[in-house]
Design a protein around this motif. Structure first.
Motif, mmCIF file in Angstrom:
data_model
loop_
_atom_site.group_PDB
_atom_site.id
_atom_site.type_symbol
_atom_site.label_atom_id
_atom_site.label_comp_id
_atom_site.label_asym_id
_atom_site.label_seq_id
_atom_site.Cartn_x
_atom_site.Cartn_y
_atom_site.Cartn_z
ATOM 1 N N LEU A 134 0.693 -1.491 0.215
ATOM 2 C CA LEU A 134 0.124 -0.036 0.208
ATOM 3 C C LEU A 134 0.782 1.546 -0.252
ATOM 4 C CD1 LEU A 134 -2.671 -1.152 2.368
ATOM 5 C CD2 LEU A 134 -3.249 -0.782 -0.032
ATOM 6 N N LEU A 135 1.722 1.355 0.429
ATOM 7 C CA LEU A 135 2.037 2.477 1.300
ATOM 8 C C LEU A 135 3.348 3.209 -0.487
ATOM 9 C CD1 LEU A 135 4.345 1.570 4.394
ATOM 10 C CD2 LEU A 135 1.725 3.414 3.884
ATOM 11 N N SER A 136 4.089 1.271 -0.798
ATOM 12 C CA SER A 136 4.108 2.183 -1.819
ATOM 13 C C SER A 136 3.763 2.101 -3.446
ATOM 14 C CB SER A 136 4.824 0.289 -3.110
ATOM 15 O OG SER A 136 3.677 -0.539 -2.874
ATOM 16 N N GLN A 137 2.314 2.813 -3.281
ATOM 17 C CA GLN A 137 1.748 3.103 -4.089
ATOM 18 C C GLN A 137 1.622 4.521 -4.199
ATOM 19 O OE1 GLN A 137 -2.493 0.654 -5.049
ATOM 20 N NE2 GLN A 137 -1.380 -0.959 -3.725
ATOM 21 N N ARG A 140 5.751 10.447 -2.405
ATOM 22 C CA ARG A 140 6.340 9.673 -0.981
ATOM 23 C C ARG A 140 6.131 10.885 -0.307
ATOM 24 N NH1 ARG A 140 11.480 9.065 -0.594
ATOM 25 N NH2 ARG A 140 11.383 7.453 -2.198
ATOM 26 N N GLU A 141 5.073 12.204 -0.072
ATOM 27 C CA GLU A 141 4.800 13.239 0.456
ATOM 28 C C GLU A 141 3.795 12.133 1.840
ATOM 29 O OE1 GLU A 141 2.481 17.156 1.985
ATOM 30 O OE2 GLU A 141 3.100 16.772 -0.359
ATOM 31 N N ALA A 142 3.460 11.261 0.608
ATOM 32 C CA ALA A 142 2.366 10.569 2.058
ATOM 33 C C ALA A 142 3.422 9.546 2.464
ATOM 34 C CB ALA A 142 1.571 9.947 0.967
ATOM 35 N N GLN A 143 3.911 9.375 1.759
ATOM 36 C CA GLN A 143 4.814 7.792 2.990
ATOM 37 C C GLN A 143 5.460 8.492 3.997
ATOM 38 O OE1 GLN A 143 7.477 6.750 -0.750
ATOM 39 N NE2 GLN A 143 6.302 5.883 -1.681
ATOM 40 N N ARG A 144 6.292 9.500 3.661
ATOM 41 C CA ARG A 144 6.626 10.696 4.692
ATOM 42 C C ARG A 144 6.020 10.550 5.397
ATOM 43 N NH1 ARG A 144 12.172 11.639 4.180
ATOM 44 N NH2 ARG A 144 12.821 11.355 2.510
ATOM 45 N N GLU A 145 4.387 11.512 5.697
ATOM 46 C CA GLU A 145 3.710 11.545 6.458
ATOM 47 C C GLU A 145 3.450 10.145 7.595
ATOM 48 O OE1 GLU A 145 0.297 10.659 6.538
ATOM 49 O OE2 GLU A 145 0.521 12.720 8.267
ATOM 50 N N HIS A 146 3.078 9.434 6.599
ATOM 51 C CA HIS A 146 2.924 8.014 7.129
ATOM 52 C C HIS A 146 3.613 7.694 8.538
ATOM 53 C CE1 HIS A 146 0.280 4.220 7.842
ATOM 54 N NE2 HIS A 146 1.359 3.700 7.600
ATOM 55 N N LEU A 147 4.954 7.226 7.878
ATOM 56 C CA LEU A 147 6.032 6.954 8.188
ATOM 57 C C LEU A 147 6.037 8.008 9.676
ATOM 58 C CD1 LEU A 147 8.399 5.842 5.906
ATOM 59 C CD2 LEU A 147 7.138 4.245 7.278
ATOM 60 N N ASP A 148 5.563 9.248 9.455
ATOM 61 C CA ASP A 148 6.043 10.557 10.873
ATOM 62 C C ASP A 148 4.832 9.860 12.118
ATOM 63 O OD1 ASP A 148 8.141 11.803 9.996
ATOM 64 O OD2 ASP A 148 6.571 13.024 8.351
ATOM 65 N N ARG A 149 4.058 9.088 11.746
ATOM 66 C CA ARG A 149 3.112 8.915 12.329
ATOM 67 C C ARG A 149 2.987 7.368 12.887
ATOM 68 N NH1 ARG A 149 -2.308 8.081 10.327
ATOM 69 N NH2 ARG A 149 -1.416 8.321 7.728
ATOM 70 N N TYR A 150 3.362 6.537 11.961
ATOM 71 C CA TYR A 150 4.247 5.565 12.726
ATOM 72 C C TYR A 150 5.197 5.088 12.276
ATOM 73 C CZ TYR A 150 -0.736 4.987 12.446
ATOM 74 O OH TYR A 150 -2.476 5.846 12.906
ATOM 75 N N PRO A 151 5.959 5.483 13.042
ATOM 76 C CA PRO A 151 7.798 5.202 13.115
ATOM 77 C C PRO A 151 8.383 3.800 12.230
ATOM 78 C CG PRO A 151 7.520 6.887 14.472
ATOM 79 C CD PRO A 151 5.844 6.180 14.213
ATOM 80 N N VAL A 152 9.442 3.741 11.730
ATOM 81 C CA VAL A 152 9.564 2.489 11.518
ATOM 82 C C VAL A 152 10.111 1.638 12.640
ATOM 83 C CG1 VAL A 152 11.798 0.932 10.300
ATOM 84 C CG2 VAL A 152 10.521 2.660 8.965
ATOM 85 N N ARG A 153 9.993 0.448 13.330
ATOM 86 C CA ARG A 153 11.019 -0.080 14.028
ATOM 87 C C ARG A 153 11.005 -1.745 13.342
ATOM 88 N NH1 ARG A 153 6.402 -2.278 17.762
ATOM 89 N NH2 ARG A 153 4.799 -1.343 16.898
ATOM 90 N N PRO A 154 11.860 -1.942 14.898
ATOM 91 C CA PRO A 154 12.276 -3.531 14.849
ATOM 92 C C PRO A 154 10.996 -4.182 15.257
ATOM 93 C CG PRO A 154 13.832 -3.031 16.084
ATOM 94 C CD PRO A 154 13.153 -1.471 15.599
ATOM 95 N N LEU A 155 10.294 -5.400 14.615
ATOM 96 C CA LEU A 155 9.985 -6.845 14.901
ATOM 97 C C LEU A 155 9.859 -7.862 14.986
ATOM 98 C CD1 LEU A 155 6.205 -5.454 13.220
ATOM 99 C CD2 LEU A 155 7.168 -4.528 15.834
ATOM 100 N N THR A 156 10.579 -8.695 14.194
ATOM 101 C CA THR A 156 11.432 -9.097 14.343
ATOM 102 C C THR A 156 13.399 -8.807 13.705
ATOM 103 O OG1 THR A 156 11.664 -9.755 11.733
ATOM 104 C CG2 THR A 156 9.369 -10.369 13.726
ATOM 105 N N PRO A 157 13.886 -10.403 13.616
ATOM 106 C CA PRO A 157 15.285 -9.453 13.287
ATOM 107 C C PRO A 157 15.593 -9.344 11.599
ATOM 108 C CG PRO A 157 15.200 -11.507 14.525
ATOM 109 C CD PRO A 157 13.451 -11.366 14.049
ATOM 110 N N ASN A 158 14.343 -9.331 10.698
ATOM 111 C CA ASN A 158 14.905 -9.198 9.158
ATOM 112 C C ASN A 158 13.601 -8.187 8.920
ATOM 113 O OD1 ASN A 158 15.670 -11.873 8.918
ATOM 114 N ND2 ASN A 158 13.890 -13.274 9.246
#
Length: 241
Positions: A134-137, A140-158
C-alpha cells in the motif's frame, strides 16, 4: 416495525416523494395508521416532508448506505473465500484510506490460519507485505507523513531497521509489482501482496504462508495475480467501504 419498513420502501420507490394517501395505499395500511407512522418516521429523521410529500431523510439514507457497505463486505468475503479454497492459502484484502492501512476482509480456515495480528497492522506497515504494498503506491510526501505517525521499528531480526532504508526500498519497488516479505512482521511467516489501484485509492490483495511452505508463496501469488483482472470489477465496487 414491518409496517414502518413497508412505508419506507414505498417512499424509496418515489424519487420525487409521495403524499400520505398514496403511501398508505401502496403499503396496504389504513390511512390513520399511515399518518401515525409517517409522523414518527419524520420525527426520527427517517423521512422528511416537503411541499406535502414525504421523502427519505438522512437517517434512512445512512441506514441504506450501511446496508450497502455490509453487502459489499459480504461480496468481498465470498470472493476471498473462493480464492482461499482454490489456492489453499489465507487471502486478505486491504486499502489505504484517510491515511490509514485498513484490512477490510480476511478469508482463512482453522487449517490455514491468517497471520496473528500481534502488533497493530496500521502501525507496522513497514514490516508486512500488505503495508509495504500500500505504501509503495503513495507519493513520497504521503509516505513520509505516514512514517511520521507510525515510525519504522524492528519487529523481528528481519525487519528494516530505519526510515531511510525503508524509503529506499519503496523507491526501488517496480510500480504495481508483487511485494514479497519474509519474516519481517512475524517469525515463521512469509507473505506476498498484489497492488491494486482504482482511481486514487491504493488497495491490495495478499496471501500468507508458514515459512516451511515458502516454495508455494510465489506460485500461489502469481496464480492470484493472473486472475486479478477478472476480479477488478468486484474490488472497484468495494473501494468505497
Amino acid at each position: 416495525m414491518q409496517r414502518a419498513m413497508r412505508l419506507l420502501d414505498a417512499v424509496a420507490s418515489h424519487e420525487a416523494g409521495a403524499p400520505a394517501k398514496q403511501l398508505a395505499r401502496e403499503s396496504g395500511l389504513a390511512l390513520p395508521t399511515a399518518y401515525h407512522l409517517l409522523r414518527t418516521l419524520t420525527h426520527e429523521g427517517y423521512l422528511r416532508r416537503e411541499k406535502g410529500v414525504f421523502l427519505l431523510g438522512d437517517a434512512a439514507e445512512r441506514l441504506g448506505a450501511s446496508a450497502a457497505r455490509q453487502n459489499r463486505r459480504a461480496m468481498i468475503g465470498e470472493t476471498l473465500a473462493h480464492w482461499r479454497d482454490a489456492i489453499g492459502v489465507p487471502v486478505y484484502f486491504a486499502i489505504y484510506r484517510d491515511g490509514e492501512i485498513e484490512v477490510v476482509s480476511i478469508a482463512d480456515t482453522t487449517g490455514k490460519p491468517a497471520v496473528e495480528e500481534w502488533a497493530d497492522f496500521r502501525e507496522t506497515g513497514h514490516a508486512h507485505a500488505i503495508g509495504q504494498c500500500l505504501l509503495s503506491q503513495l507519493d513520497r510526501e504521503a509516505q513520509r507523513e505516514h512514517l511520521d505517525r507510525y515510525p519504522v521499528r524492528p519487529l523481528t531480526p528481519n525487519t528494516v531497521s530505519d526510515e531511510r532504508t525503508f524509503l529506499r526500498r519503496l523507491e526501488g519497488m517496480e510500480r504495481m509489482a508483487l511485494v514479497v516479505e519474509h519474516q519481517e512482521y512475524a517469525l515463521g511467516t512469509v507473505c506476498a501482496a498484489i497492488p491494486i489501484t482504482v482511481g486514487t485509492t491504493a488497495a491490495t490483495m495478499a496471501i500468507s504462508l508458514p515459512l516451511c511452505q515458502v516454495d508455494r508463496l510465489l506460485p500461489a501469488a502469481r496464480t492470484l495475480q493472473e486472475e486479478l483482472g477478472r476480479l477488478l470489477r468486484t474490488f472497484a465496487f468495494s473501494i468505497s467501504i
